[in-house]
Design a protein around this motif. Structure first.
Motif, PDB file in Angstrom:
ATOM      1  N   HIS B 154       0.641  -1.128   0.056  1.00  0.00           N
ATOM      2  CA  HIS B 154       0.083   0.006   0.030  1.00  0.00           C
ATOM      3  C   HIS B 154       0.853   1.216  -0.083  1.00  0.00           C
ATOM      4  O   HIS B 154       0.576   2.050   0.929  1.00  0.00           O
ATOM      5  N   ASP B 155       1.551   1.513  -1.119  1.00  0.00           N
ATOM      6  CA  ASP B 155       2.526   2.584  -1.084  1.00  0.00           C
ATOM      7  C   ASP B 155       1.738   3.875  -1.018  1.00  0.00           C
ATOM      8  O   ASP B 155       2.097   4.933  -0.150  1.00  0.00           O
ATOM      9  N   ILE B 156       0.766   4.049  -1.859  1.00  0.00           N
ATOM     10  CA  ILE B 156       0.084   5.304  -2.264  1.00  0.00           C
ATOM     11  C   ILE B 156      -0.580   5.590  -0.493  1.00  0.00           C
ATOM     12  O   ILE B 156      -0.568   6.782  -0.381  1.00  0.00           O
ATOM     13  N   ALA B 157      -1.342   4.590   0.091  1.00  0.00           N
ATOM     14  CA  ALA B 157      -1.861   5.058   1.242  1.00  0.00           C
ATOM     15  C   ALA B 157      -0.761   5.320   2.231  1.00  0.00           C
ATOM     16  O   ALA B 157      -0.996   6.289   3.144  1.00  0.00           O
ATOM     17  N   GLU B 159       1.850   6.821   1.793  1.00  0.00           N
ATOM     18  CA  GLU B 159       2.207   8.447   1.394  1.00  0.00           C
ATOM     19  C   GLU B 159       0.984   9.169   2.001  1.00  0.00           C
ATOM     20  O   GLU B 159       1.445  10.181   2.533  1.00  0.00           O
ATOM     21  N   ILE B 160      -0.104   8.934   1.830  1.00  0.00           N
ATOM     22  CA  ILE B 160      -1.199   9.845   2.490  1.00  0.00           C
ATOM     23  C   ILE B 160      -1.019   9.963   3.885  1.00  0.00           C
ATOM     24  O   ILE B 160      -1.110  10.677   4.549  1.00  0.00           O
TER      25      ILE B 160
END
Lengths: 227, 227
Positions: B154-157, B159-160
């Motif tokens: 979950h890379d994008i999560a 980042e968020i």
DNA sequence: TGTCGTATTATGGTATACCAACATACCGAC
DNA sequence: GTCGGTATGTTGGTATACCATAATACGACA
């Protein structure tokens, strides 16, 4: 529309700075597909295209970079961020979590104004669908979700979702178009709205999840085909 | 550490641009509390404090603005974003969704390397806790979650979540400190790690939710007391 | 004494000038 | 003919100069 709701005597004063306009223009250009993933964003070219100086362009790019819409390669400058399925999939997963939660929250607190707005958005959605106006459909879908997030009081989540949406904008446009053909596009939305109006939190969340599951599936096939 | 894993002959070339350094410094300054919410960020002052030109400072500010850490008031310039409880609450809600989901996903795919890393992070956490080193505790907690998100893919999560965390950094620091006194800080983390190692997705998600519910509750009391 | 107006200053917004580095193309030597 | 080096042009990075505006302070007039 709704001029009277909140606009007292306030003088607009439109402090729209060049930079904000530039951000908006660039974002739209990327979303609409005028620039494709991987395209280089050459600063001096953008300067003359937008008619502003490099400072403005550069600051706009920094903003979009933080948004994830643009990435800056070392020693080669900014390019439009590419989107592959693994990343798109993550975005759909996050949207599913946030949107289902917002819909549930919205369904828990009944509010006549919200229901009215929701149904109005639904009508616009249906109209855009009947008119086969993809641009309007896109806009109406956005409004529909915005009503839900605002009513739920999930402002920050809405910001995040919007940002994610702009990253998958092209996919989204394609998906909306495809959804039309497979299952009636607004049918999903109607189910969501109905659950919210009935204060059925679980039902609303399920409807959102179903809708996004479908959308993600279509997006996947589109992306994998493209490859 | 781990020099050999991926670093072929590649020349580092450290492309660290001034701007990136400036962003990092400013972000840290805000996170650490050197600047407080509502403080004005006067560009020329920052220039001499950082020792760079205005272009750099301005682009860095644009980046942080998009991150939500800074907001620019019309005709008055950038200020450090303020945090009130309604917004903080939203951030904790979003973190709960994303972190619970990541922990569950992580628990579903067993992976020895991940389990090892998780336990290592847990040891560091315990060490920082025993040493009563708040800065280390903060860092170790971040590492702990990073392991989970990365393993889940979950890379994008992640980042968020990082971005959200920097917005509530002061709260987080206070919360961690307080948690230490109330319930054993690492105990929560240990429960999360145990559930993941046992491939218990639901248990992991529940543990995360419990942890964050606690943290949010502490944060709320802190923020409302402060007011 | 209070209020209005003006001048000064500080600050952000915008434009531009300069520099260093990378890429490309051309030319010469082996 | 191929390899290597050099020169040139394009591009991004950085610094600075200029301008418009808003806030503040001070003074004059009622």
């Amino acid at each position: 529309m709704e001029q009277t709701q909140d606009s007292d005597l306030r003088i607009d004063h439109s402090p729209a700075t060049l930079r904000q306009l530039a951000v908006e223009r660039l974002r739209q250009a990327i979303i609409v597909g005028r620039f494709n993933g991987g395209d280089r964003l050459v600063e001096r070219t953008l300067c003359e295209q937008l008619g502003v100086s490099r400072s403005v362009v550069r600051e706009a790019i920094r903003y979009l970079e933080a948004e994830g819409l643009v990435e800056t390669l070392a020693r080669s400058g900014p390019v439009v961020a590419r989107l592959d399925w693994p990343r798109a999939r993550q975005i759909y997963d996050i949207r599913r979590l946030l949107e289902a939660d917002a819909a549930a929250a919205c369904a828990r607190k009944p509010d006549d104004a919200t229901k009215a707005r929701l149904n109005a958005a639904l009508r616009d959605l249906q109209a855009a669908f009947d008119a086969a106006a993809p641009q309007d459909l896109y806009a109406a879908t956005t409004v529909f979700y915005e009503v839900i997030f605002r009513a739920a009081g999930h402002d920050i989540a809405w910001e995040i979702v919007q940002r994610l949406n702009s990253r998958i904008s092209r996919l989204r446009a394609l998906t909306l178009a495809t959804t039309n053909r497979r299952v009636s596009g607004p049918a999903h939305m109607a189910r969501i709205a109905a659950a919210i109006c009935a204060n059925d939190a679980e039902g609303a969340a399920d409807a959102v999840r179903a809708h996004l599951g479908d959308a993600a599936e279509i997006a996947r096939s589109l992306l994998e085909d493209a490859r």
